[in-house]
Design an enzyme around this catalytic site. Structure first.
Site, PDB file in Angstrom:
ATOM      1  N   GLY A  87     -22.468 -21.974  -3.316  1.00  0.00           N
ATOM      2  CA  GLY A  87     -22.089 -22.653  -4.558  1.00  0.00           C
ATOM      3  C   GLY A  87     -21.928 -24.143  -4.388  1.00  0.00           C
TER       4      GLY A  87
ATOM      5  N   ASN B 143     -23.892 -26.697  -5.201  1.00  0.00           N
ATOM      6  CA  ASN B 143     -24.610 -27.653  -6.046  1.00  0.00           C
ATOM      7  C   ASN B 143     -23.697 -28.384  -7.016  1.00  0.00           C
ATOM      8  OD1 ASN B 143     -24.504 -24.949  -7.267  1.00  0.00           O
ATOM      9  ND2 ASN B 143     -25.493 -25.932  -9.025  1.00  0.00           N
TER      10      ASN B 143
ATOM     11  N   GLY C 248     -19.181 -29.060  -8.324  1.00  0.00           N
ATOM     12  CA  GLY C 248     -17.750 -28.801  -8.166  1.00  0.00           C
ATOM     13  C   GLY C 248     -17.234 -28.860  -6.741  1.00  0.00           C
ATOM     14  N   LEU C 249     -16.377 -27.892  -6.417  1.00  0.00           N
ATOM     15  CA  LEU C 249     -15.720 -27.861  -5.112  1.00  0.00           C
ATOM     16  C   LEU C 249     -16.727 -27.732  -3.979  1.00  0.00           C
ATOM     17  CD1 LEU C 249     -12.930 -25.280  -6.022  1.00  0.00           C
ATOM     18  CD2 LEU C 249     -12.659 -27.763  -5.903  1.00  0.00           C
ATOM     19  N   GLY C 250     -17.740 -26.878  -4.183  1.00  0.00           N
ATOM     20  CA  GLY C 250     -18.734 -26.677  -3.131  1.00  0.00           C
ATOM     21  C   GLY C 250     -19.512 -27.933  -2.831  1.00  0.00           C
TER      22      GLY C 250
ATOM     23  N   SER D 152      -7.671 -18.026  -4.592  1.00  0.00           N
ATOM     24  CA  SER D 152      -7.132 -18.637  -5.806  1.00  0.00           C
ATOM     25  C   SER D 152      -5.684 -18.227  -5.988  1.00  0.00           C
ATOM     26  CB  SER D 152      -7.946 -18.175  -7.026  1.00  0.00           C
ATOM     27  OG  SER D 152      -7.308 -18.536  -8.240  1.00  0.00           O
TER      28      SER D 152
ATOM     29  N   TYR E 104     -10.610 -11.087 -12.730  1.00  0.00           N
ATOM     30  CA  TYR E 104     -10.702 -12.255 -11.849  1.00  0.00           C
ATOM     31  C   TYR E 104      -9.642 -12.170 -10.754  1.00  0.00           C
ATOM     32  CZ  TYR E 104     -10.850 -17.135 -10.286  1.00  0.00           C
ATOM     33  OH  TYR E 104     -10.949 -18.278  -9.524  1.00  0.00           O
TER      34      TYR E 104
END
Length: 307
Positions: free
Chosen positions: A24, A26, A28-30, A153, A179
């Protein structure tokens, strides 16, 4: 360098000679995690679902880290066939992996299923990463100082339980508890993996981290997220992606990290702030549930671990 109380990306040590694989990556956090690692000299593989966005991210990283070795690997964690194909490609291209950072995730989507029929959040956030890690771990284990970092999370405490009687939410889907289950599963996986690594005397460690609440694309399914001004207001009460990524970066790179630790923001309810050691729910530490989840995850994915 900042003090440990206010640990920032300036504290990330030199990563030259190391290979990091970030899911992930591409956005945000990644993306921020990959950017900092590349700027510190690591070779970075952006494991992403959308190749075009991945290439754009790699080009953007190259702007701040000229000469950085950043490659893109297609990976859809919602498809075990894609996970296997991507893992095969990584194994062929990279004989050793120093950092395996399991960052990608979905939050609060409408009810849906992965290509293999799993509930979307559990299947992507947990089962996809479980299989991914299992298929790559033998390229991590021989590497001194190697780490598996699982992004969890604060939601692992919110309406969260492992619903073994209805793991795929076939009977009564709820976005929030589904979630929560997926992120509780992430944390349990990190803890159980660390216990198994330690029992075999492996040098690799497993660590967990969470970003608090971070203003990223992950918020796109939150009610009201499409309203004018939502992002501006959210920015006032959330970590920026760069700050949210600090817990992951600390877990991945700080020399004093110990296997089985959990890092998150030090602010109110761990929602914002610089990364520190944090605690998780008693439920997340339940070894019997961890082991049952591990067994079920192996059965559902068809992936067994070398530990």
């Amino acid at each position: 360098m900042s003090s440990n109380a206010n640990w920032t990306e300036a504290d990330v040590p030199d990563q030259a000679g190391r290979l990091a694989v970030v899911t992930g990556a591409n956005t945000g956090l990644g993306f921020e995690t990959a950017r900092v690692l590349a700027e510190r000299g690591a070779r970075v593989v952006l494991a992403v679902r959308n190749l075009d966005k991945g290439r754009q991210a790699a080009a953007k990283i190259a702007e701040t880290a000229p000469g950085a070795d950043v490659t893109v690997q297609e990976l859809d964690l919602g498809s075990l066939a894609s996970v296997r194909a991507a893992a095969d490609a990584i194994r062929s291209a990279h004989p050793r992996i120093d950092l395996l950072i399991n960052n990608a995730g979905l939050m609060y989507p409408p009810k849906g299923h992965t290509a293999d029929g799993f509930e979307l959040q559990f299947g992507t956030n947990h089962l996809g990463h479980f299989a991914w890690t299992g298929l790559l771990l033998d390229h991590v284990l021989p590497v001194a100082g190697s780490r598996v970092v699982v992004v969890a999370s604060v939601a692992h405490k919110i309406q969260a339980a492992i619903h073994f009687d209805d793991l795929q939410w076939d009977r009564n889907y709820g976005r929030v508890p589904a979630y929560g289950q997926s992120k509780l599963a992430n944390l349990m996986f990190a803890y159980d993996l660390q216990r198994r690594l330690a029992a075999k005397g492996e040098q690799t460690i497993a660590v967990a981290a969470h970003p608090g609440i971070s203003n990223t694309e992950l918020m796109r399914h939150i009610p009201g997220s499409g309203l004018p001004g939502f992002s501006s207001v959210a920015g006032l009460v959330t970590n920026s992606p760069a700050k949210g990524a600090l817990a992951t970066l600390r877990a991945a790179t700080a020399p004093d990290v110990v296997g089985g630790q959990y890092y998150g923001p030090k602010g109110f309810r761990e929602l914002m702030g610089y990364p520190v050691l944090v605690s998780s729910s008693d439920q997340s530490r339940d070894q019997a549930v961890q082991e049952r989840l591990w067994t079920v995850s192996e059965e559902l994915t068809g992936v067994t671990f070398p530990v």
